[in-house]
Scaffold this motif. Structure first.
Motif, short mmCIF file in Angstrom:
data_model
loop_
_atom_site.label_atom_id
_atom_site.label_comp_id
_atom_site.label_asym_id
_atom_site.label_seq_id
_atom_site.Cartn_x
_atom_site.Cartn_y
_atom_site.Cartn_z
N VAL A 138 -12.24 -13.12 121.56
CA VAL A 138 -12.74 -14.29 120.84
C VAL A 138 -11.80 -15.45 121.15
CG1 VAL A 138 -13.19 -15.28 118.56
CG2 VAL A 138 -13.78 -12.89 119.03
N ARG A 139 -12.35 -16.64 121.34
CA ARG A 139 -11.53 -17.79 121.70
C ARG A 139 -12.15 -19.06 121.12
NH1 ARG A 139 -14.20 -20.07 126.22
NH2 ARG A 139 -15.80 -18.67 127.08
N THR A 140 -11.48 -20.17 121.34
CA THR A 140 -12.01 -21.44 120.87
C THR A 140 -12.48 -22.27 122.06
OG1 THR A 140 -9.79 -22.43 120.90
CG2 THR A 140 -10.58 -21.48 118.81
N MET A 141 -13.45 -23.13 121.79
CA MET A 141 -14.01 -24.00 122.82
C MET A 141 -14.17 -25.40 122.23
SD MET A 141 -17.70 -23.73 124.76
CE MET A 141 -18.54 -24.51 123.37
N PRO A 142 -13.30 -26.33 122.58
CA PRO A 142 -13.42 -27.69 122.02
C PRO A 142 -14.63 -28.42 122.59
CG PRO A 142 -11.66 -27.59 123.65
CD PRO A 142 -12.14 -26.20 123.49
N PHE A 143 -15.24 -29.24 121.74
CA PHE A 143 -16.28 -30.17 122.19
C PHE A 143 -16.16 -31.43 121.34
CE2 PHE A 143 -18.17 -27.70 118.83
CZ PHE A 143 -19.04 -28.54 118.17
N GLY A 144 -15.74 -32.50 121.96
CA GLY A 144 -15.47 -33.73 121.23
C GLY A 144 -14.33 -33.50 120.24
N GLU A 145 -14.56 -33.92 118.99
CA GLU A 145 -13.53 -33.78 117.95
C GLU A 145 -13.61 -32.42 117.25
OE1 GLU A 145 -14.28 -36.99 115.32
OE2 GLU A 145 -13.66 -38.55 116.73
N LEU A 146 -14.60 -31.62 117.59
CA LEU A 146 -14.82 -30.35 116.92
C LEU A 146 -14.44 -29.18 117.83
CD1 LEU A 146 -18.27 -31.19 115.29
CD2 LEU A 146 -16.00 -31.35 114.25
N THR A 147 -14.41 -28.01 117.23
CA THR A 147 -14.05 -26.79 117.97
C THR A 147 -15.04 -25.68 117.63
OG1 THR A 147 -11.69 -27.35 117.92
CG2 THR A 147 -12.27 -25.04 118.34
N ALA A 148 -15.54 -25.02 118.66
CA ALA A 148 -16.42 -23.87 118.46
C ALA A 148 -15.62 -22.58 118.64
CB ALA A 148 -17.58 -23.89 119.44
N VAL A 149 -15.95 -21.58 117.86
CA VAL A 149 -15.35 -20.26 118.01
C VAL A 149 -16.36 -19.42 118.77
CG1 VAL A 149 -14.43 -18.23 116.83
CG2 VAL A 149 -14.08 -20.51 115.86
N VAL A 150 -15.98 -18.93 119.95
CA VAL A 150 -16.95 -18.31 120.86
C VAL A 150 -16.42 -17.01 121.44
CG1 VAL A 150 -17.82 -20.61 121.45
CG2 VAL A 150 -16.14 -19.50 122.94
N GLN A 151 -17.31 -16.31 122.12
CA GLN A 151 -16.95 -15.10 122.87
C GLN A 151 -17.91 -14.96 124.03
OE1 GLN A 151 -17.31 -11.35 120.72
NE2 GLN A 151 -15.68 -10.43 121.93
N THR A 152 -17.39 -14.62 125.20
CA THR A 152 -18.24 -14.34 126.34
C THR A 152 -18.77 -12.91 126.22
OG1 THR A 152 -16.99 -15.85 127.75
CG2 THR A 152 -18.37 -14.22 128.85
N VAL A 153 -20.08 -12.74 126.27
CA VAL A 153 -20.70 -11.43 126.10
C VAL A 153 -21.64 -11.15 127.26
CG1 VAL A 153 -20.57 -11.58 123.58
CG2 VAL A 153 -22.63 -12.38 124.76
N HIS A 154 -22.00 -9.89 127.44
CA HIS A 154 -23.00 -9.53 128.45
C HIS A 154 -24.37 -9.95 127.95
CE1 HIS A 154 -20.09 -7.39 130.83
NE2 HIS A 154 -19.76 -6.61 129.82
N ALA A 155 -25.04 -10.77 128.72
CA ALA A 155 -26.35 -11.27 128.31
C ALA A 155 -27.34 -10.14 128.09
CB ALA A 155 -26.89 -12.25 129.36
N ALA A 156 -27.21 -9.07 128.88
CA ALA A 156 -28.14 -7.96 128.76
C ALA A 156 -28.09 -7.31 127.39
CB ALA A 156 -27.86 -6.91 129.85
N ASP A 157 -26.92 -7.37 126.74
CA ASP A 157 -26.80 -6.76 125.41
C ASP A 157 -27.61 -7.51 124.37
OD1 ASP A 157 -25.08 -4.92 126.46
OD2 ASP A 157 -23.25 -5.92 125.78
#
Length: 278
Positions: free
Chosen positions: A40-59
């Protein structure tokens, strides 16, 4: 799922747990998230931050996700993992939780889509900052074990003489009227109990709203689905400032004493019910 086509069976997708008002990398860095392998990691966009994770699309392809929805244990596992990440982020800063299985094709598309909703995220963050969500359930008083305990319905203990064929053709005078009166009495008492329970629920709701910044009434749970024989007359959730959260348990005790209500208080929770549609 959020993005059309994000459930492609090829490659990876970006799973978004929440949007935060400040960077929170340390708060989520060691969490397993909903998938193995990628952290799990963070992904900034503008002044905000998203908490994200790279997952297998097939799942998360339509067929795989529909199968997961039909598996109660598997769905609960995903829901708990999602909630765990959101809760950790919310403990660090104001957070807008996103729905389960919010996915995008890739990081670029995720940033583009989330940036388009930035105004709504900022409004939700301002509304819920320093607030928590609390749930309140109120149950009607349990109905008497036997309606016939009412004096008008008690069965006479006087032994009856054995019936003879002629008795069947000649019912006792007024027997039919007495039966109808008993049925009407039972129905009237049921309606009275229901009205009293609803008034009690309105009283409880009104008192909690005095403490809350916002409130939502939810559909009461049916006894069959909840596995609870009690009749739920109020299922509500309240957005309460953290500085006032200590008042809720006291309020619950006072209302139980003054109204006789069966009240269940739960929380504090991340304010899922008050972030709006995102």
């Amino acid at each position: 799922m959020t993005e059309s086509g994000a459930d492609s069976s090829d490659g990876n997708a970006i799973y978004v747990f929440a949007v935060c008002g400040a960077p929170v990398p340390a708060a989520v860095a060691d969490l397993p998230g909903v998938a193995t392998g990628e952290p799990v990691r963070t992904m900034p966009f503008g002044e905000l931050t998203a908490v994200v994770q790279t997952v297998h699309a097939a799942d998360f392809a339509d067929e795989a996700w529909q199968a997961r929805l039909s598996d109660t244990r598997e769905l609960e596992r995903y829901a708990r993992a999602h909630h765990h990440v959101v809760t950790a982020a919310a403990a660090a800063c104001p957070t807008v939780p996103l729905p389960l299985a919010t996915l995008y094709h890739d990081e670029e598309r995720a940033r583009l889509a989330l940036t388009g909703e930035a105004g709504r995220f900022r409004a939700a963050l301002a509304r819920t900052a320093d607030h928590k969500e609390w749930g309140v359930k109120v149950y009607a008083a349990e109905r008497p074990a036997q309606e016939s305990e009412h004096p008008a319905e008690k069965v006479s203990s006087t032994p009856r003489r054995p019936a003879v064929p002629t008795d069947r053709a000649r019912p006792a005078p007024g027997a039919g009227l007495a039966y109808l009166d008993r049925k009407r009495g039972m129905q009237a008492r049921r309606e009275q109990r229901q009205e009293e329970a609803l008034r009690m629920a309105e009283t409880v709701d009104a008192e909690f709203q005095k403490v809350a910044a916002a409130a939502r009434r939810l559909r009461p749970h049916s006894p069959e689905l909840a596995g609870d024989h009690r009749v739920q007359v109020l299922n509500a959730t309240y957005l309460v400032a953290e500085r006032r959260s200590g008042e809720l348990k006291t309020l619950t005790r006072v209302l139980q004493d003054t109204t006789g209500a069966q009240i269940e208080l739960s929380g504090p929770w991340v304010p899922y019910s008050f972030v709006g549609e995102v």
